[in-house]
Design a protein around this motif. Structure first.
Motif, short mmCIF file in Angstrom:
data_model
loop_
_atom_site.label_atom_id
_atom_site.label_comp_id
_atom_site.label_asym_id
_atom_site.label_seq_id
_atom_site.Cartn_x
_atom_site.Cartn_y
_atom_site.Cartn_z
N LYS A 789 0.70 -1.31 0.07
CA LYS A 789 0.13 -0.14 0.00
C LYS A 789 0.88 1.33 0.04
O LYS A 789 2.09 1.44 0.56
CB LYS A 789 -0.86 0.07 1.23
CG LYS A 789 -1.98 1.19 1.18
CD LYS A 789 -2.71 1.13 2.47
CE LYS A 789 -3.82 -0.12 2.26
NZ LYS A 789 -4.69 -0.01 3.41
N GLU A 790 0.36 2.27 -0.60
CA GLU A 790 0.96 3.62 -0.78
C GLU A 790 -0.13 4.70 -0.29
O GLU A 790 -0.96 4.90 -0.86
CB GLU A 790 1.62 3.75 -2.03
CG GLU A 790 2.72 2.92 -2.52
CD GLU A 790 3.23 2.84 -3.76
OE1 GLU A 790 4.41 2.38 -4.22
OE2 GLU A 790 2.59 3.56 -4.80
N ILE A 791 0.30 5.43 0.74
CA ILE A 791 -0.63 6.34 1.15
C ILE A 791 0.22 7.83 1.03
O ILE A 791 1.09 7.87 1.37
CB ILE A 791 -1.02 6.16 2.56
CG1 ILE A 791 -1.52 4.84 2.64
CG2 ILE A 791 -1.95 6.96 2.99
CD1 ILE A 791 -1.68 4.14 3.95
N TYR A 792 -0.62 8.81 0.54
CA TYR A 792 -0.27 10.11 0.74
C TYR A 792 -1.36 10.94 1.31
O TYR A 792 -2.66 11.20 0.93
CB TYR A 792 0.03 10.62 -0.89
CG TYR A 792 0.48 12.14 -0.77
CD1 TYR A 792 1.79 12.53 0.10
CD2 TYR A 792 -0.45 13.22 -1.44
CE1 TYR A 792 2.03 13.92 0.00
CE2 TYR A 792 0.11 14.35 -1.51
CZ TYR A 792 1.17 14.89 -0.65
OH TYR A 792 1.49 16.30 -0.68
N VAL A 793 -0.76 11.60 2.43
CA VAL A 793 -1.52 12.58 2.96
C VAL A 793 -1.15 14.06 2.65
O VAL A 793 0.13 14.36 3.08
CB VAL A 793 -1.65 12.43 4.61
CG1 VAL A 793 -2.54 13.67 5.20
CG2 VAL A 793 -2.20 11.14 4.91
N PRO A 794 -2.09 14.99 1.80
CA PRO A 794 -1.50 16.24 1.19
C PRO A 794 -0.88 17.03 2.11
O PRO A 794 -1.29 17.35 3.28
CB PRO A 794 -2.69 16.75 0.49
CG PRO A 794 -3.67 15.36 0.10
CD PRO A 794 -3.43 14.43 1.22
N ASN A 799 3.28 7.40 3.39
CA ASN A 799 3.42 6.25 3.98
C ASN A 799 3.41 4.99 3.26
O ASN A 799 2.51 4.81 2.49
CB ASN A 799 2.18 6.08 5.14
CG ASN A 799 2.70 4.68 5.96
OD1 ASN A 799 3.68 4.21 6.42
ND2 ASN A 799 1.41 4.00 6.61
N ILE A 800 4.43 4.21 3.39
CA ILE A 800 4.66 2.83 2.35
C ILE A 800 4.52 1.78 3.31
O ILE A 800 5.37 1.51 4.01
CB ILE A 800 6.06 2.87 1.48
CG1 ILE A 800 6.11 4.29 0.68
CG2 ILE A 800 6.13 1.91 0.56
CD1 ILE A 800 7.28 4.52 0.18
#
Length: 804
Positions: A789-794, A799-800
């Motif tokens: 999973k790859e998460i981006y909080v603008p 978070n990888i």
């Protein structure tokens, strides 16, 4: 450019402000109103220390910003000048308390004015002015006429040093809050104000105001609302002994009763008591203790059994003993309690000491080994009609049963007691009441107000504890306003809290001789918008003034039910050693010394920069020197001034962010971070190496509420605009220009921070993730692993999530 010299600049602008009346509020302005208020200062002989200016400056910053935002601002000042300290000084030094009080006021005024606080001095008031206390007396008469002021014989707190009665709130940890001396109990005839009639509204109306949660909690705890029942216990003397209990569901477990040493039944039963001498001795010892000492949980349990009279448990029919013990107060509830030792620590300890039965009624463990204080839940046992019920079910059933059988009834109770409103001293407002043998207590005619405090030769309290006024027979002896017969004036005076319970209303119209304030003024200002004061007054002045205001609202004298829309509290400034400032500790800092050495603006700036406004902070000489350097850096901006009527593009982001930050922080008591943002902006300017007139204008306006003198001087010398800084509109920011071009985000692997990256503020998700993966530390960590999973909080993080 002249050298920065606050000793010349500051008095100059203080004079200009007052001459121009720029801080004088108008009662007929077309502008929206804003009423800011500090607590009524008491002018002590010691003068100000640096802790006093902290709240004054804080609301001055708010008031100055409000004026620049276009408000008609009322920020008034006056003096809470009656009270014991001045009288005690007068007794010791053989001077009239009015003389020393006026000297103290003059000293305080000079010190405050030297700080450049934007008070409206045209509205200055003092509680010792007969034109002021005329209306304090008038309000008292309205309370009397409405049944809220009355006189009764009662046990009171007596300060052995001040020789006067204290309200419960004035006894702190068992001693007088003013002098620290022992407080004992005495029976005296006292004037009382029926604040208990407003107990529920004082709780409910906290929903109408913006107070910190801790302030609301303290108010509610002091009022002490509880729900329970009053229950009648028959006695072998034929009288019914009534108790109030929040836990009538535990009645079956009541194995003894306790009454206060002052309970009136003790006198009634005197001829029946077989151990009256022991009872009298215990009463005498209890009278020497304060309520605090008597109710302290950790103290040893003491008491005397009333031999000759017993009570009868109304549910079991069992005869149970009655004790007197000092932990029961005659002023709370009915002055008598039922004791359930199985489920109350204090009762259990008492029962163990006097070998009394302990009956478990809420199912628990071995009651002979421990007290079951946690009986809020559980199943009822040994409880007759309640057996098998839950506690909540039993609470409802028992109250129904008590009312069905006439044994008792539901009851809401409050810990709050009526306000003891009299002092056996000279230096206070005379109470405008006479006593006639035929007519009783009679108010003087309102046309005779003010009843002026007469001159006396001695301010010493009398040997019998009466006021010095009692010796003035010519003043005391008068005629009854009702029947014309002989009467005597009341010789007790009002407590210091009297004048401070309504002072905020007088500021609205301080020179009115026809009323305490005109309807027009009251309707215009209607209530205080922002009130700041100490946490130590949360259960004293704040509660009292809310009560007075509600009463005036009820009789149609004021337009709002609550006096203060918003209340905040400040932390103390401590000595450099971290201890409270006091002469005995040798750590008091005199603001005069600071102003003389560094200037008022430096002191103001430092007091706002010292730390979280709502928390205590230690004084630091190094810190104040740093604030002086900052002001000098601002002064020296004149030497790098260049032409320019608009903020330069490369400076827009920094300036607009500063406007937004300072504006927000002032409204949220974050004065220290507001100043820090101005310091940061100063560094940006220094890196640029120049500042144009538009930029200096904005910087000057943002700094003005904190450092008003130096900013007025720079504004004037550099001809930055028409009029004074305080008359300029508050700067506005453009949200679009507050955004950073580059931001920092954190990079996590499986939720743990592994790196930080500087990226474009508007970076998209795919680009942010790609940059994160390319960073050396992240690449090494995820190499050879399965990315799930790859998460981006603008604007915040990547978070990888990996496995393997």
């Amino acid at each position: 450019m002249n050298k920065y010299n606050p000793s010349e600049i500051e008095p100059k602008w203080q004079k200009k402000w007052e001459e121009a009346g720029v801080f004088h509020a108008s009662n007929t302005s077309d502008k929206p109103k804003y009423y800011a208020l500090i607590e009524f200062p008491y002018p002590s002989g010691q003068g100000l220390h640096v802790g006093h200016p902290r709240p004054y400056t804080a609301l001055d910053v708010v008031s100055r910003k409000r004026r620049m935002e276009g408000y008609n601002v009322l920020y008034p000042i006056g003096w809470d000048a009656f009270g014991l300290p001045a009288e005690n000084y007068a007794i010791k030094n053989h001077v009239h308390p009015e003389e020393i009080t006026k000297k103290n006021i003059a000293r305080f005024k000079q010190q405050i004015q030297s700080l450049g606080i934007s008070f409206d001095w045209s509205r200055e008031i003092s509680t010792i002015d007969p034109k002021y206390y005329k209306w304090t007396q008038w309000i008292f008469l309205q309370l009397f006429k409405n049944g809220l002021a009355y006189k009764k014989e009662m046990s009171v707190n007596w300060c052995t040093s001040c020789k006067c009665v204290l309200a419960n709130e004035e006894v702190v940890n068992g001693v007088c809050e003013r002098c620290g001396s022992e407080v004992i109990h005495k029976v005296k005839s006292q004037w009382m104000l029926k604040i208990t009639a407003y107990a529920q509204r004082l709780i409910d109306d906290l929903d109408l105001v913006d107070y910190p949660d801790r302030v609301k909690t303290q108010q509610k705890n002091w009022i002490g609302r509880s729900e329970g029942a009053e229950v009648d216990f028959n006695t072998t003397a034929g009288d019914k002994l009534t108790v109030y209990t929040t836990r009538p569901d535990t009645l079956y477990g009541a194995t003894y009763m306790v009454v206060s040493p002052e309970h009136p039944f003790i006198e009634k039963w005197a001829d029946k008591l077989q151990n009256l001498d022991a009872v009298r001795a215990y009463q005498a010892e209890a009278a020497k203790k304060s309520d605090f000492e008597r109710t302290e949980v950790a103290k040893d349990k003491t008491g005397v059994r009333l031999e000759g009279v017993e009570a009868i448990n109304p549910l079991t029919g069992t005869t149970i003993p009655i004790f007197i013990s000092d932990y029961v107060l005659v002023s709370y509830g009915t002055g008598a309690i039922m004791a359930v030792p199985a489920h109350d620590t204090r009762d259990w300890e008492f029962a163990k000491k006097f070998d009394l039965p302990i009956i478990e009624v809420v199912k628990g463990g071995d009651v002979q080994k421990e007290a079951f204080t946690d009986c809020d839940t559980g199943i009822m046992v040994n409880s007759g009609i309640l057996d098998g019920m839950t506690v909540e079910e039993a609470k409802v059933r028992i109250k129904d049963y008590l009312e069905e059988t006439g044994i008792g009834h539901r009851k809401v109770n409050y810990k709050l007691r009526d306000w003891v409103f009299a002092r056996q001293r000279y230096w206070g407002e005379p109470i405008p009441i006479v006593h006639c043998e035929k007519c009783g207590y009679v108010p003087i005619d309102e046309s005779e107000l003010p009843l002026v405090l007469p001159q006396v030769d001695s301010y010493e309290p009398t040997d019998n504890g009466e006021s010095p006024l009692s010796k003035m027979t010519d003043w005391v002896n008068t005629t009854c306003p009702k029947c014309g017969g002989k009467a005597m004036r009341e010789t007790d005076t009002m407590p210091q809290w009297a004048g401070s319970s309504w002072y905020f209303l007088r500021y609205m119209d301080p020179h009115n001789d026809e009323s305490f304030a005109s309807k027009e003024a009251l309707n215009y200002w209607h209530q205080v918008d922002w009130y700041n004061g100490g946490m130590e007054h949360t259960t004293l002045h704040l509660l009292y003034s809310r009560f007075w205001h509600k009463f005036l609202y009820d009789i149609g004298q004021v337009p709002t039910a609550e006096p203060y829309a918003k209340r905040t509290s400040h932390g103390m400034i401590l000595g450099e050693n971290g201890e409270k400032m006091s002469k005995s500790r040798g750590n008091v800092v005199n603001p005069d010394d600071v102003v003389n050495e560094f200037g008022a603006d430096t002191l103001r700036l430092y007091e706002m920069f010292i730390g979280d406004f709502e928390k205590a902070a230690p004084w630091s000489n190094a810190g104040i020197k740093g604030c002086r350097r900052f002001i000098e850096r601002y002064w020296n901006l004149q030497s790098i001034l260049v032409d320019g009527e608009a903020i330069r593009p490369e400076m827009e982001n920094s300036f607009h962010k500063a406007i937004k930050k300072v504006s927000y922080d002032i409204e949220n008591l974050k004065f220290n971070t507001a100043i820090a943002s101005l310091m940061a902006l100063m560094n940006v300017i220094a890196e640029k190496g120049s500042i144009n007139k538009a930029e200096l204008s904005v910087f000057t306006m943002l700094l003005n509420p904190f450092a008003p003198h130096v900013t007025e001087e720079v504004w004037s010398e550099m001809k930055l605009g028409e009029g004074m800084v305080t008359e300029q509109p508050w700067p506005k920011y453009d949200e679009s220009k507050c955004k950073d071009d580059v931001i920092e985000i954190v990079v996590q692997v499986n939720g743990k921070v592994r790196a930080r990256l500087c990226v474009a503020a508007d970076i998209q998700k795919d680009d942010a993730i790609a940059l994160a993966k390319a960073e050396d530390r992240i690449a090494a960590e995820i190499n050879g692993k399965n990315v799930v999973k790859e998460i981006y909080v603008p604007g915040k993080l990547v978070n990888i999530v990996v496995k393997g």
